[in-house]
Design a protein around this motif. Structure first.
Motif, PDB file in Angstrom:
ATOM      1  N   GLU A   1      47.112  51.847  34.895  1.00  0.00           N
ATOM      2  CA  GLU A   1      46.823  51.346  36.246  1.00  0.00           C
ATOM      3  C   GLU A   1      45.335  51.314  36.548  1.00  0.00           C
ATOM      4  OE1 GLU A   1      50.998  52.926  38.308  1.00  0.00           O
ATOM      5  OE2 GLU A   1      49.173  54.101  38.476  1.00  0.00           O
ATOM      6  N   VAL A   2      44.619  52.301  36.081  1.00  0.00           N
ATOM      7  CA  VAL A   2      43.200  52.384  36.464  1.00  0.00           C
ATOM      8  C   VAL A   2      42.248  51.944  35.353  1.00  0.00           C
ATOM      9  CG1 VAL A   2      43.608  54.174  38.177  1.00  0.00           C
ATOM     10  CG2 VAL A   2      43.058  54.841  35.824  1.00  0.00           C
ATOM     11  N   GLU A   3      42.759  51.845  34.113  1.00  0.00           N
ATOM     12  CA  GLU A   3      41.848  51.513  33.008  1.00  0.00           C
ATOM     13  C   GLU A   3      41.948  50.072  32.534  1.00  0.00           C
ATOM     14  OE1 GLU A   3      41.504  55.942  30.950  1.00  0.00           O
ATOM     15  OE2 GLU A   3      42.442  54.309  29.836  1.00  0.00           O
ATOM     16  N   THR A   4      43.156  49.489  32.554  1.00  0.00           N
ATOM     17  CA  THR A   4      43.276  48.126  32.006  1.00  0.00           C
ATOM     18  C   THR A   4      44.159  47.209  32.837  1.00  0.00           C
ATOM     19  OG1 THR A   4      45.187  48.741  30.627  1.00  0.00           O
ATOM     20  CG2 THR A   4      42.992  48.869  29.604  1.00  0.00           C
ATOM     21  N   GLN A   5      45.157  47.725  33.518  1.00  0.00           N
ATOM     22  CA  GLN A   5      46.283  46.928  34.026  1.00  0.00           C
ATOM     23  C   GLN A   5      47.036  46.294  32.839  1.00  0.00           C
ATOM     24  OE1 GLN A   5      45.796  44.683  37.576  1.00  0.00           O
ATOM     25  NE2 GLN A   5      44.091  45.915  38.301  1.00  0.00           N
ATOM     26  N   ASP A   6      47.910  45.327  33.154  1.00  0.00           N
ATOM     27  CA  ASP A   6      48.738  44.691  32.115  1.00  0.00           C
ATOM     28  C   ASP A   6      47.889  44.021  31.035  1.00  0.00           C
ATOM     29  OD1 ASP A   6      50.819  44.959  34.154  1.00  0.00           O
ATOM     30  OD2 ASP A   6      51.902  43.459  33.009  1.00  0.00           O
ATOM     31  N   PRO A   7      48.463  43.848  29.840  1.00  0.00           N
ATOM     32  CA  PRO A   7      47.855  42.904  28.892  1.00  0.00           C
ATOM     33  C   PRO A   7      47.885  41.490  29.497  1.00  0.00           C
ATOM     34  CG  PRO A   7      49.567  44.223  27.824  1.00  0.00           C
ATOM     35  CD  PRO A   7      49.683  44.454  29.309  1.00  0.00           C
TER      36      PRO A   7
ATOM     37  N   GLY B   1      39.107  41.953  32.946  1.00  0.00           N
ATOM     38  CA  GLY B   1      39.379  42.175  34.362  1.00  0.00           C
ATOM     39  C   GLY B   1      38.523  43.298  34.937  1.00  0.00           C
ATOM     40  N   ASN B   2      38.312  43.267  36.252  1.00  0.00           N
ATOM     41  CA  ASN B   2      37.390  44.217  36.876  1.00  0.00           C
ATOM     42  C   ASN B   2      37.896  45.650  36.880  1.00  0.00           C
ATOM     43  OD1 ASN B   2      35.564  42.203  37.224  1.00  0.00           O
ATOM     44  ND2 ASN B   2      35.401  42.369  39.456  1.00  0.00           N
ATOM     45  N   THR B   3      39.210  45.853  36.799  1.00  0.00           N
ATOM     46  CA  THR B   3      39.711  47.224  36.662  1.00  0.00           C
ATOM     47  C   THR B   3      39.131  47.851  35.407  1.00  0.00           C
ATOM     48  OG1 THR B   3      41.777  46.733  37.803  1.00  0.00           O
ATOM     49  CG2 THR B   3      41.791  48.634  36.322  1.00  0.00           C
ATOM     50  N   ASN B   4      39.242  47.152  34.296  1.00  0.00           N
ATOM     51  CA  ASN B   4      38.683  47.675  33.055  1.00  0.00           C
ATOM     52  C   ASN B   4      37.159  47.713  33.104  1.00  0.00           C
ATOM     53  OD1 ASN B   4      37.715  46.837  29.974  1.00  0.00           O
ATOM     54  ND2 ASN B   4      39.168  48.506  30.121  1.00  0.00           N
ATOM     55  N   ALA B   5      36.568  46.723  33.743  1.00  0.00           N
ATOM     56  CA  ALA B   5      35.103  46.685  33.812  1.00  0.00           C
ATOM     57  C   ALA B   5      34.572  47.922  34.531  1.00  0.00           C
ATOM     58  CB  ALA B   5      34.650  45.413  34.525  1.00  0.00           C
ATOM     59  N   TRP B   6      35.199  48.269  35.640  1.00  0.00           N
ATOM     60  CA  TRP B   6      34.757  49.457  36.393  1.00  0.00           C
ATOM     61  C   TRP B   6      35.000  50.727  35.580  1.00  0.00           C
ATOM     62  CZ3 TRP B   6      31.650  51.658  39.474  1.00  0.00           C
ATOM     63  CH2 TRP B   6      31.959  52.816  40.189  1.00  0.00           C
TER      64      TRP B   6
ATOM     65  N   LYS C   1      34.819  50.924  32.399  1.00  0.00           N
ATOM     66  CA  LYS C   1      33.739  50.996  31.401  1.00  0.00           C
ATOM     67  C   LYS C   1      32.406  51.384  32.046  1.00  0.00           C
ATOM     68  CE  LYS C   1      35.657  47.958  27.871  1.00  0.00           C
ATOM     69  NZ  LYS C   1      36.062  46.560  27.747  1.00  0.00           N
ATOM     70  N   VAL C   2      32.193  50.972  33.292  1.00  0.00           N
ATOM     71  CA  VAL C   2      30.934  51.331  33.954  1.00  0.00           C
ATOM     72  C   VAL C   2      30.909  52.833  34.257  1.00  0.00           C
ATOM     73  CG1 VAL C   2      29.622  51.079  36.092  1.00  0.00           C
ATOM     74  CG2 VAL C   2      30.434  49.055  34.880  1.00  0.00           C
TER      75      VAL C   2
END
Lengths: 522, 522
Positions: free
Chosen positions: A325-331, B135-140, B142-143
């Motif tokens: 939920e917080v790192e990637t969401q869905d593929p 997506g920005n969820t993953n971008a944040w 990584k930040v």
């Protein structure tokens, strides 16, 4: 030895997973469910108008339908068209795949993966679950984020996949490599490492995670047999270890070279026979839920899809979902949509046929590379060089017509995957002997391996240096002697996956040329 | 106020980014480049045969071509077909997108994003770079992995996006919320927080990361104007702060409601005028490279693509690339391929036209929701209730025909994004007064907000509770009084993005019905 050899109990007689949440790290335990979950359950109420979720309106998506020309399974060249559009069941509308997902992945695709897991891997417990992930790189990252604390040791093969280490080395983790033979890690070595841990590594926490590529291991190309798996699983129960089975090559298992000398070495088997011929996944032994299986479509369909799935016990998948939920969401929804449509078109049986054709194609390539080595160097059973204590085959040269063979490298014919892992013997190489006599190098093996690698590259053939696969045990354990590796040896990895037959033959010819020159051979 | 107001220097006169690597956290500094990089540079040699990289063979990918029916830009209903196949330039072959990528993302797509950034955002320094992300969820994620240590405070808006917090709360980070008005965080409040940090938070490290959704903020719907941005950037230079600009709604900026009373409120402007009307990105002021911009295609194309990109200084993108190699690899190749083909078909100008139509559509929805509130409750300027010290508009009810208006909630008409952020005033609500008199609740505001939320849900209209957006300042700062929030108030978030006009009107009617009943209104 294969999958069929294991008796399969009916699902209803299987146990649920035991509670293994004591393996979760502090980060993972600290994650809270998304508060939006409370809202989502209300969304299903009849007539509910939601002014809650911040989703963009699907009428504003610029993609309206898609069609793909895809292979038919079973080794033929025929192709079909699959279409994605906004007609049909709501879970399979293109617009649903283009919308935000729920972080577990599409329900239909997860169901497909669950059925496939049940049919093929037959886990020994009941309540395993599936959540999708964007490829095994990310899956392993989430598993380390689930289980490992800074500074933990991680059990792994004695040569291991470098990207898996590159993730956790900056986190202060260290490898605890386990010795291998031609079937992967030795159960005896694993048992000894765990039994003597406190004595050998006083003041450190005993490892609780075992990372394995147990089919067609990268880089070694070896596959673990059924009995070995059973013994290793039991040791993991005894010492309370979580097994992370990173298994992208599962369906790319090969018979021995010898049997390919048959009249029809590349014959398609009945699908059931093919599946039965495969070694079982660790899931097959997993009566407790201590295996986290990382499944990937990268090698079976295409890596650019960035799609795979976890199979794990429900307490672990719940925590993996929190991380998702917080790192990637869905593929990617497009990747999910195409794969679901393809698998539904093919059916499970068609997918297995596809996998079988794929396996045969890589088997052809493996055989082609071994044949090219045989064509360019003397290739003999390792038993002819008992001093090497090598397994498999040895490629050798002669310094003069009729003189004794000089062993150059040994390898175990890969039983899976895409790689031939060669162990080079430098002791009879004149350049190496000179280098060692000079005494200027603290790690003459590594220094000479680098020189040799550059000589290969100058002759326009690229190999992967074996040093990439050394388990990271800290800065004081990087040299050949500090690692306890055999003196005067080093490794290179060759892949047979990517080149044409002609390039493979030419590449091996160049390799042999450099070897002959360097070893002073005729 | 808009983008055009800022003088633009020619690129060649712009400075390079300064060295801001002292902001990198220990994890991020500890990452090593992939050793495979050494090999990749040799792969380009003429005639090189690589037996190195472990890529599956593209002839074994089951997808051969794809076609998509896509919208034409500019607000018409016309559609076109885009095709992906294995003809044409090698960087745009479908098989290249189905293969492993290099973790920066496709070069052509990155080039498109770079050109777009230069044209639209005109960064004030020269050597910014683009890498793609899923997506920005993953971008944040990584930040935070790039910059934040455990326990760091993170500067944010006084109401902030919950998923961004859910990432770092388990990591022991805390929010340092900055007070806002109808233009977002106050520069004066930011300056004060930083100038007095050591005094107010003795023994803690002063924050060095500012997380902002500065256009159409989620949840508040407000957009920061040009002068405010300029002042905030200067404060960030003075106190050495990295600005993380999470900006999915940048192109969904709205004029005030008043101007929509014009004869053609939803008129398409010439594209240049549209772009000039937008407030500038923080990049526009970024002469030092201290802005990390998180761009997303989720709101402008579709979230299921899971595709966006970083704009950042080259030292940061290099470290973000190291994280990408081990944490995610490339975004889905299919998503990259479709977006590249779509953007090349549309051209930059067409994409801007698309964004403009999209903006108008959401503007219609915003206006529809405000009109629905006006139709169902008394909607008056906040200045009519000076005691509330509210901004924007106040929705009110009357206890009896002809009696004085009772204010129920206020909101600032959104100037961007998808949300109306309502502040409710409970002091004149009889149910709340009774609850407070009982004295059983430690946080009567929150308790009553939950009751009210449930009453809305029972009448089949779902809102998002304001509590989701409270910055996390630790377990002792969660109640209304402990947070220092106005007594007898609470918030709800409404979205106008997702429902039909009819549902939006019906939803607001239900909302008003619950309010009238609860406030004892006629």
């Amino acid at each position: 030895m294969g999958n069929a050899a294991i008796g399969c109990e009916a699902d209803q007689e299987l146990p649920d997973a035991i509670d293994l949440t004591h393996h979760l790290n502090v980060l993972s335990r600290s994650r809270h469910p998304s508060p939006l979950k409370d809202i989502i359950k209300f969304m299903g109420y009849d007539g509910m108008i939601s002014l809650a979720g911040g989703l963009p309106h699907p009428s504003l998506f610029p993609i309206h339908d898609a069609s793909f020309t895809v292979s038919d399974p079973g080794g033929s060249d025929s192709q079909s068209t699959i279409k994605l559009d906004n007609k049909g069941a709501s879970s399979q509308l293109l617009s649903a795949f283009l919308q935000y997902g729920n972080c577990t992945g599409n329900g239909e695709l997860r169901k497909w993966c669950l059925d496939f897991t049940r049919k093929i891997h037959k886990p020994a417990y009941k309540d395993y679950e599936i959540i999708l992930h964007p490829g095994n790189t990310n899956a392993w990252s989430k598993v380390v984020g689930l289980l490992c604390e800074k500074g933990d040791y991680i059990l792994c093969e004695s040569y291991t996949y470098p990207s898996s280490q590159a993730l956790w080395i900056p986190n202060g983790n260290l490898a605890a490599p386990i010795a291998m033979d031609e079937e992967g890690i030795l159960d005896t070595a694993l048992e000894e490492a765990l039994a003597t841990w406190e004595h050998v590594h006083p003041g450190t926490k005993r490892p609780h995670v075992l990372y394995l590529v147990s089919v067609g291991s990268n880089p070694t190309g070896v596959t673990m047999g059924t009995e070995r798996r059973c013994r290793i699983y039991d040791i993991c129960v005894k010492y309370d270890i979580i097994i992370v089975e990173d298994d992208p090559y599962y369906f790319i298992q090969y018979p021995d070279l010898s049997s390919t000398a048959e009249s029809e070495p590349y014959r398609l088997l009945p699908n059931d026979d093919f599946v039965s011929s495969l070694v079982p996944s660790f899931l097959r032994f997993d009566r407790q839920g201590r295996v986290i299986r990382l499944e990937s479509f990268s090698k079976t369909l295409a890596p650019g899809l960035r799609l795979g799935y976890f199979v794990a016990n429900p307490r672990f998948t719940e925590r993996l979902l929190r991380a998702t939920e917080v790192e990637t969401q869905d593929p990617s929804g497009l990747s999910q949509a195409v794969v679901l449509a393809l698998l539904e078109r093919w059916t499970t049986d068609g997918y297995v046929s596809w996998l079988q054709s794929l396996r045969l194609e890589y088997q052809r390539r493996r055989d082609c590379m071994v044949a090219a080595i045989r064509d360019n160097l003397d290739l003999v059973p390792a038993s002819e060089f008992p001093d090497l204590r090598a397994q498999g085959l040895v490629a050798a040269v002669r310094a003069a017509e009729g003189s004794a063979r000089i062993p150059v490298f040994s390898f175990v014919t890969p039983t899976g995957g895409m790689f031939i892992w060669t162990k080079f013997y430098f002791s009879q190489n004149p350049q190496y002997q000179a280098l060692k006599r000079q005494g200027a190098e603290s790690d003459p093996e590594q220094a000479f391996a680098s020189m040799l690698w550059a000589q290969f590259a100058e002759e326009l053939v690229l190999l992967t240096p074996g040093s990439y696969y050394h388990p990271w045990q800290g800065p004081d354990k990087t040299s050949t002697s500090a690692r306890g590796a055999d003196p005067d040896t080093s490794h290179f990895r060759l892949t047979f996956a990517m080149t044409t037959k002609e390039d493979m033959e030419l590449g091996i010819k160049r390799l042999a040329g450099v070897i002959q020159k360097s070893w002073g051979a005729v």
